[in-house]
Design a protein around this motif. Sequence first.
Motif, PDB file in Angstrom:
ATOM      1  N   UNK A 110       0.848  -1.183   0.000  1.00 13.66           N
ATOM      2  CA  UNK A 110       0.000   0.000   0.000  1.00 13.66           C
ATOM      3  C   UNK A 110       0.887   1.238   0.000  1.00 13.66           C
ATOM      4  N   UNK A 111       1.949   1.144   0.672  1.00 11.10           N
ATOM      5  CA  UNK A 111       2.893   2.257   0.747  1.00 11.10           C
ATOM      6  C   UNK A 111       3.298   2.756  -0.619  1.00 11.10           C
ATOM      7  N   UNK A 112       3.529   1.815  -1.539  1.00 15.50           N
ATOM      8  CA  UNK A 112       3.928   2.199  -2.894  1.00 15.50           C
ATOM      9  C   UNK A 112       2.808   2.940  -3.597  1.00 15.50           C
ATOM     10  N   UNK A 113       1.585   2.413  -3.446  1.00 17.84           N
ATOM     11  CA  UNK A 113       0.442   3.066  -4.081  1.00 17.84           C
ATOM     12  C   UNK A 113       0.277   4.478  -3.526  1.00 17.84           C
ATOM     13  N   UNK A 114       0.382   4.564  -2.210  1.00 20.74           N
ATOM     14  CA  UNK A 114       0.261   5.868  -1.554  1.00 20.74           C
ATOM     15  C   UNK A 114       1.270   6.840  -2.124  1.00 20.74           C
ATOM     16  N   UNK A 115       2.489   6.368  -2.253  1.00 23.21           N
ATOM     17  CA  UNK A 115       3.559   7.219  -2.747  1.00 23.21           C
ATOM     18  C   UNK A 115       3.268   7.675  -4.166  1.00 23.21           C
ATOM     19  N   UNK A 116       2.864   6.722  -4.993  1.00 22.55           N
ATOM     20  CA  UNK A 116       2.545   7.063  -6.375  1.00 22.55           C
ATOM     21  C   UNK A 116       1.440   8.110  -6.411  1.00 22.55           C
ATOM     22  N   UNK A 117       0.454   7.949  -5.546  1.00 22.84           N
ATOM     23  CA  UNK A 117      -0.656   8.889  -5.452  1.00 22.84           C
ATOM     24  C   UNK A 117      -0.159  10.286  -5.108  1.00 22.84           C
ATOM     25  N   UNK A 118       0.653  10.356  -4.056  1.00 21.95           N
ATOM     26  CA  UNK A 118       1.146  11.657  -3.618  1.00 21.95           C
ATOM     27  C   UNK A 118       1.953  12.337  -4.715  1.00 21.95           C
ATOM     28  N   UNK A 119       2.788  11.546  -5.374  1.00 25.36           N
ATOM     29  CA  UNK A 119       3.639  12.086  -6.425  1.00 25.36           C
ATOM     30  C   UNK A 119       2.818  12.633  -7.585  1.00 25.36           C
ATOM     31  N   UNK A 120       1.881  11.835  -8.032  1.00 26.99           N
ATOM     32  CA  UNK A 120       1.056  12.266  -9.161  1.00 26.99           C
ATOM     33  C   UNK A 120       0.236  13.494  -8.782  1.00 26.99           C
ATOM     34  N   UNK A 121      -0.289  13.466  -7.575  1.00 28.32           N
ATOM     35  CA  UNK A 121      -1.105  14.591  -7.106  1.00 28.32           C
ATOM     36  C   UNK A 121      -0.294  15.877  -7.144  1.00 28.32           C
ATOM     37  N   UNK A 122       0.939  15.792  -6.656  1.00 29.85           N
ATOM     38  CA  UNK A 122       1.783  16.983  -6.630  1.00 29.85           C
ATOM     39  C   UNK A 122       2.110  17.457  -8.039  1.00 29.85           C
ATOM     40  N   UNK A 123       2.439  16.514  -8.910  1.00 28.69           N
ATOM     41  CA  UNK A 123       2.798  16.883 -10.284  1.00 28.69           C
ATOM     42  C   UNK A 123       1.648  17.551 -11.013  1.00 28.69           C
TER      43      UNK A 123
END
Lengths: 407, 81
Positions: free
Chosen positions: A109-122
Amino acid sequence: MTATALSQSHVYSVSEITRLIRGTLENQFSDVRIQGEISNFKQHTSGHVYFTIKDESAQIAAVLWRSRTTSIQFTPQDGMKVVAFGRITVYETRGIYQLDVRQLQPVGIGELQLAFEQLKENLMKEGLFDASHKKPLPKYPKTIGIITSPTGAAIRDMVNIIGRRFPPVELIIAPVQVQGYGAAQEIAQALRDLNSYGGIDVIIVGRGGGSLEDLWAFNEEIVARAIYESAIPVVSAVGHEVDTSISDFVADLRAPTPSAAAELIVPNRLDLLDILRNSCYTMTQRLREGVESERNRVRYLIESYSFNQPRDLVRQYSQRVDEADRRMRNVLRHRFEVLHGKAEELQKRMESVNPEQILRRGYVIVYRGDTVVSSARRISVRDLVRMKFHDGVVRSRVEAKETDAGA
Amino acid sequence: MPVPKKEKKDSFESSLKRLEQIVETLERGEVPLEEALSMYEEGIQLSKQCVEKLTRAELKLKTFLKEVDGTFKLQNDEPPE
């Protein structure tokens, strides 16, 4: 193939040795789990997916057959850290070993969360979430597009709620996968297709509740961009009340659930019926007031009229009253259920005011001298009075009189 | 590709807007009786139409399909189970 002992003296053909290698590898590594980063991700037109899994110092080729893609819960991308389950085998024609992937999972889940945060910021930096880009929703949409799964509670609820609240609409349902491999692509394509088709006033894109992996398609970049580029306003309605998906950020309006979206997107007809009822009442009141004042004006003219005036003028005034009466009758002839007999009541009152009608019913206008007498108290015994019937005048002398108590 | 805004003349929305105008005008009371009468007729008629639409209309359901050649098709629907 069973592993056979290698013979040092036998000269193998390439095919032979390859087959032996294959057998050995398939035996030894029949069921392995490998963690690494995806790169060179490619899906061929055949539907089969090829990529490499790598770490800092090595890599391994991998293949995911088309038939197996359905068991993958997300869309793999370059850079993603995954755990791949499968069997090592050899692609004999090319002489490479590869992982025959049976299952693929993001590392945690951590990876998904990270991907989410990254995309959101971009995307936020790029301006996709800007309030200035958001479009207003139409107040009374005629055609609504819904991009969701064709089965399940979400679509059922939306149809029921819209049907109850505001039936005069057309719902166009674009069925898509809402989770799993390829879902994001389908959703994005549906958004583009509905825009191409045109004539749609607003779109709801969404699904019912689920886990982060279930909802993942609505966090994918391809969906976010399709929402951003949609010329038709988009309402994002992704299951969870609490979590906000990237679709929610990009959309023109966020609804916490599909049912909430249905309520936000159309007005409630009960409210509208109230407004209509009030409008009718107001209009009728105002008109009644207008007719009333006109009626009073005409009555004043009639009553203040002396009988010594030439007949022509009397007839003229009578005619004006008739005109006004006729006009009002015309309006009132249109009986509308909405007014529930108020119109009839108004008409009766009109009739009672028309002097001509009154006279025909047997009433008379009593004159003493030049003035109209409308009260018995104003008459004394022995007075000479003239009584105007609808068809003539009678003179008489008062013999007796009775007035109601309190005269 | 921007979708052109269609002029829907007897749409629900335009009927409501016109009705609002009429009510406002009649409320101000500055109109001669003749004009008031015809506005009244129009207003009642609009109101009746809107009530009809709201009480008699049935939801229309269609499924959006894409053919193999890329063209779009709408298919009439039963309400989903």
